[in-house]
Design an enzyme around this catalytic site. Sequence first.
Site, short mmCIF file in Angstrom:
data_model
loop_
_atom_site.label_atom_id
_atom_site.label_comp_id
_atom_site.label_asym_id
_atom_site.label_seq_id
_atom_site.Cartn_x
_atom_site.Cartn_y
_atom_site.Cartn_z
N GLU A 21 -50.61 55.59 -34.94
CA GLU A 21 -49.86 55.03 -36.07
C GLU A 21 -48.48 55.65 -36.24
O GLU A 21 -48.01 55.86 -37.35
CB GLU A 21 -50.68 55.17 -37.37
CG GLU A 21 -52.00 54.43 -37.32
CD GLU A 21 -52.80 54.54 -38.60
OE1 GLU A 21 -53.49 53.58 -38.96
OE2 GLU A 21 -52.74 55.60 -39.25
N GLU B 264 -57.41 48.77 -35.29
CA GLU B 264 -58.21 49.19 -36.45
C GLU B 264 -58.32 48.01 -37.39
O GLU B 264 -57.35 47.62 -38.04
CB GLU B 264 -57.56 50.38 -37.19
CG GLU B 264 -57.64 51.70 -36.46
CD GLU B 264 -57.11 52.86 -37.32
OE1 GLU B 264 -56.94 52.68 -38.55
OE2 GLU B 264 -56.87 53.94 -36.75
#
Length: 979
Positions: free
Chosen positions: A181, A251
């Site tokens: 991320e 995700e």
Amino acid sequence: MIEQTSLSIHDQENNSNSGVRKSQPELTYDARSFYLNGERIFLNSATIHYFRMPKEDWRDVLMKAKLAGMNCIDTYFAWNVHEPEEGQWSFEGDNDCGAFLDLCAELGMWVIARPGPFICAEWDFGGFPYWLGTKDGVKFRENNETYLHYVHLYFDQIIPIIRKRQLSAGGTVILVQVENEYGYLMDDEAASAHMNTLRDGILERGIDVPLITCVGGAEGTIEGANFWSGADEHYAKLRAKQPDTPKIVTEFWTGWFEHWGGPSAIQKTASLLDRRIMEILRAGYTGISYYMFYGGTNFGGYGGRTLGSSDIFMITSYDYDAPLSEYGRVTPKYAVTKNLSYFVRAFASVLMESENIADEQIQVRHPIGISVRGRQAGQEKVWFVESHKDERETVNITLEEGRTLPVSIHPGQIVPVLDRVLIADQVYLTAGALITGNEEINGELTLFVTADRGQRSVIELELGAKQASDAGDLILKDSTVQVLVEQDATRNAYRFDLFHFQEPGMMRIEANGTSIRFVILDRDTMNRTWRVESSDRQNLRYAIGFDDVDVTASGQVKGMIADPDRTIMLLGDWQDGEQTRTGREFCIQEVETQPESISAADKDRPSVLANAVAPMVPVAPVLSGIPDYSRVTLTAQQRSASGQPMDFSEYGQDFGYLLYECDFDSAENGTTNLILPNIQDTARIMVNGTQQALVRQVGAAAVPIQVFQGQNTLQILVQHMGRLNFSPYLGERKGVAGAVFLGGQTQDIRRDWQMETGTVHLNEVNSLPVGMMLRRNFVLGDMDGAVLTGALSKGIRINGTEIPMPAYRDWFAFQTLDLSSYVKPGVVNTLEMPYSQSPLNRLELITYQNEHQLQDWRMAGTDALLPVSWESFDPAERSASYGQPVWYRWRFAQPVTDECHKVNLMIRLTGMSKGTIHVNGHHLGRYWQIGPQEDYKIPVAWLKEENELLIFDEEGRTPERVRLMLDEMSRYPWVMVGK
């Protein structure tokens, strides 16, 4: 044709050194999906963290993922678990991540490995070891020399474990992620230097499977998206950025984390989960990683702290409202995930080959309140029918050639409709109901047709000609349910009108020489339908009717039965063949195989066997009578070398408690403020042995305390509540750090901000243009120190000077700023701040005098709080609280159970305050009775015949209502089904 591309980045970038590759399984890709050995694969991946459960639970949890249709496991690797102290590596027992990967391979599961070094995961420090923050000049998540030195040492340990188990080495690791991320911090161009450094570090250590990233990319890697909603928007961004790579959801957030004092995170319901998965399939993704599939538990001190307010600390449970609960039990979300995974498996070839059908090309007619989008592969289509209505309805849609189908649909639901999908030689299926199976079982092509109980569904089979002179034929062989059949001779099509009862039904036909059976289920029965496949994928069986299923290491299938009168159906290659029985018959069989559970005489009595369900009902252990207790006398002996409080890392302690202590003089009795300009955890404030306050809102705090004339002793007991796991400000100093002051003032400054058109109050809902400058005046008086803490927005100015906020991100508005060098004592100061949002839950100005700094601090760590001697607790001689920390100790036996039950143990801490729980030397985590967590998991794997329970309670609250409990599903029996 879309070109297929090899993903061996290591070979691409190091071609001169790689030589000729050996013949090994190969992963390639095109714009639609991955290929394994030339065959397209849809990645159904379950995110499961090995470090959030005992090693003994791994198999059960991984098997539940496999039974839910997952073909892949996604896991982080937690650096701080494997190197808790510098140079002390741990890869044994529960930390044996290599064994976890081996078990995935044994169960036939691929693996997505995510070694970090930063992992977020609501895990302390985002996975970094605490001692990393003590290194001089270290800066996290950038090309900082100190940081990279330790990252490479970590890679030297963790990457070989992954390398030995990657695809080219005969293992099942097929993807490795670079960082995590990073796009939330900066864009790709700014991030490229650091991401490329980490990428190269992975490649140099021999990783040759594909590299992926999530939220932010790196050259030579495949980027995925993380989200709960907005599948179309994320897909469009990925396609624009990387048009030639598969689109995967790295995700897919099935639930959410919870923090102390916050609400239960149950907003992502099972019906919403169903819709979101359909949105993902409709958009065209060919890989979904369910984060989390199983959350587990933040044992020890590993729960993190995340963005938002000052005190968002993770609870001990990481249940995440995931498909599989913290206790490994199936949930309604599990059923949704399983059913749609079965649907994907059944029609993956169509989904992976398909392209979106443009709106102007859609020729489906539908009523108002319904919308339709579609995907097409060749002549095969899948329509996604979406309801915008307020109630469930059965609506009709009309496909090309006037083919009209009824579709039963709930408000907001998306239903996939198959349109002329090839299921056998010249046999095409059109279905207005969910089809959750499409494969050969015992020589018959078997499809499961699912709809709500009491609803009708229609499927249509269209038969093409095998030869030019052949029209194709269909024979209805038998059916256990009433079926209405219509034939359209002009298209050689057969229409079957089915009704969905609670009892499973079956219809057998022969179409163009292919034996086909349709198993007709209502949705509840489909929730209890299990696809059982051996690890070598040679044997396939279905078990219908069990509430839960498990497969032992020896291949024995066990099923849980909550209702013994329910019909159980076994299809496929079972040891005793296919069969249909009641759950009670299985329970009787279980009793008959256990001679100790029922007498020989009773076995001959049908009435006894007819009522038999299980040999016994499990019983939760009882805590042994009156507990022992040990009162903790708070005293600190070690003097701080700097004279000021030290944070946890400076003190050399990772988690637990620190006690800060100092003496000060007061000229009179009264109330004053204790100013803590830098405090990052909850703290109990005590003066002269009496608790004054519990600090919850941290960052900075001003705490009223009662003092006495003369000398006073101040004590601050701080519990480490978890380091930031997701923030631009990683590496905060935990505990109390730096100077502490007496006196001072605090002001809630959320109200009375001035703008051109009047006054605005930031503790109220306002609709103002973002960026509008607001202004507020304040006076320091005789104070010369000032701290601003709360929900700040970037661009703050003091007396016209902007205060630097280099790491600021608008998604992490909470911050504490030292204004001391910007403010002017004795005059009016002007504070300006751009409007960002409201209402704000905190915005405080704390002022103090530097000359009132407290000196000569003493400290003590967790070791000084351990029990020394034990006394017998007598409830009659005490009030609800000792008013000081207390240890309690109980003994308890293992739960009373048998082989027919799988029990889960928990502890409920009614009446307690805040502290820690320990069983047999295992730290079960923190507790805090402010919600939302009420019960705490005790892993059965950590129990012995006799067990010791220790509870540390900060206030010494009464323990009379503390009790052990079994979870609800512990009472239901499990029976042997067969092999």
